[in-house]
Scaffold this active site. Sequence first.
Site, PDB file in Angstrom:
ATOM      1  N   SER A  27       0.803  -1.233   0.000  1.00 43.76           N
ATOM      2  CA  SER A  27       0.000   0.000   0.000  1.00 43.76           C
ATOM      3  C   SER A  27       0.827   1.270   0.000  1.00 43.76           C
ATOM      4  O   SER A  27       0.384   2.300  -0.493  1.00 43.76           O
ATOM      5  CB  SER A  27      -0.944   0.008   1.209  1.00 43.76           C
TER       6      SER A  27
ATOM      7  N   HIS B  92      -5.029  -4.148  -2.278  1.00 43.09           N
ATOM      8  CA  HIS B  92      -4.724  -3.149  -3.308  1.00 43.09           C
ATOM      9  C   HIS B  92      -4.552  -3.760  -4.690  1.00 43.09           C
ATOM     10  O   HIS B  92      -4.360  -3.033  -5.658  1.00 43.09           O
ATOM     11  CB  HIS B  92      -3.464  -2.367  -2.919  1.00 43.09           C
TER      12      HIS B  92
ATOM     13  N   LYS C  11     -11.444  -0.430  -1.752  1.00 40.54           N
ATOM     14  CA  LYS C  11     -10.531   0.063  -2.774  1.00 40.54           C
ATOM     15  C   LYS C  11     -11.221  -0.058  -4.135  1.00 40.54           C
ATOM     16  O   LYS C  11     -11.984   0.808  -4.517  1.00 40.54           O
ATOM     17  CB  LYS C  11      -9.215  -0.726  -2.727  1.00 40.54           C
TER      18      LYS C  11
END
Length: 419
Positions: free
Chosen positions: A206, A234, A265
């Site tokens: 991240s 992610h 996300k």
Amino acid sequence: MSAPKPTPQEPGAKGPGSAPGGVFAKYAHLRDTRSQMLHASPRDPFNVVIEKPLSASEGVIEGRPTLLFGTNNYLGMSQSTPAREKAQAVARSMGVGTTGSRIANGTFSLHAQLEQRLAKLFGRKHAMVFSTGYQANLGTISALVNKDDILFLDADCHASIYDGAKLSGARVIRFRHNDPADLEKRLKRSAHESGARLVVIEGIYSMTGNVAPVKRFAEVCKANGAALMVDEAHSFGVLGENGRGAAELDGCEGEVDFIVGTFSKSLGTVGGYCVTDHDDIDLMRLVSRPYMFTASLPPEIVAATLATIDDVEAKPELRAQLRANAAQLHGGLRAAGLKTGEHPSPVVAVTLDDIPQALAFWNGLLEAGVYVNLSLPPATPDNFPLLRCSVSAAHTPAQIEKAIAAFAQVGKAVGAIKA
């Protein structure tokens, strides 16, 4: 428009809790550091308010339109029209909350539907949904290992993974970031010890955007009898032919025991999950405290998440656009003379020399109409400050060029780009 000047923070005690022996006394050093930072910055970088989103890539900050390059909205799903319509319809029919935990009175049929959908999406037998991605890591790790076991963590793992390790009570052994050989060396040293051994890595890290060599890690785990968990928070929606993440990209999904991720996300909502083929996953529901003692996701959020999963599956062109946008931003910042990671990914971090330079850079970008994340030591790799960008499929090439131009202009002004 000039930036609001924060109220100066005076060092020293503030109220009864800050007096010696008070509950905030232990944070005296943090208070002084924060005060010094606020004196050096016209804004509090950790208290930026997006007054109104104008689109998936633009919002109003300090009363003016600002490009959003710090929101993790990789596929622009936070503004999905189908998701908003589904959420509104479900809120009208089912209400806005469950008022309880999954294990007591907080499981709705929609939760079960979402778990079945996730299991099918990943081609796994089972899925378990948590109220946040943070809790997915806490709840999964603390359920899988305990004080008699060993956890092997990549040195750059997210805070939620380290917090899950603390909650588990397991012995933690860190290995060098993205280094399967270092992991193997440490696994061999512990081969004679009893108890379970679990390795945890991330698909995309991240802070830096680095991508893990999952296949190589899976080979090391299999050869040394350790289970492997990959956090695809992610990388889901980003990597792999079907967007399932770094394990799919590396062609080794079947060699990963547990995949953990988040809805906040690429899916644009909130919540987290664990998927696996291990049939004992239902035991986790009985021992995972972050699952047992938290209110479950509201039904409108579950409905919105189901809708954005449909969107992600139906629009592979979004992933292609995201890759192109990531390459444009990464290449543009490197061409401008800034220090970034080697490989383009939707997380592009610019490494800076020191905190004063990072503060000036971050403020200059916001003045220029570009919002990014400021990350400061000790939360950064190698203790260098970072300007962390997250690019979206929703950004236009013109918006990315504008951001690159702002980085180049401000970078020269603060000395991050040498003439």
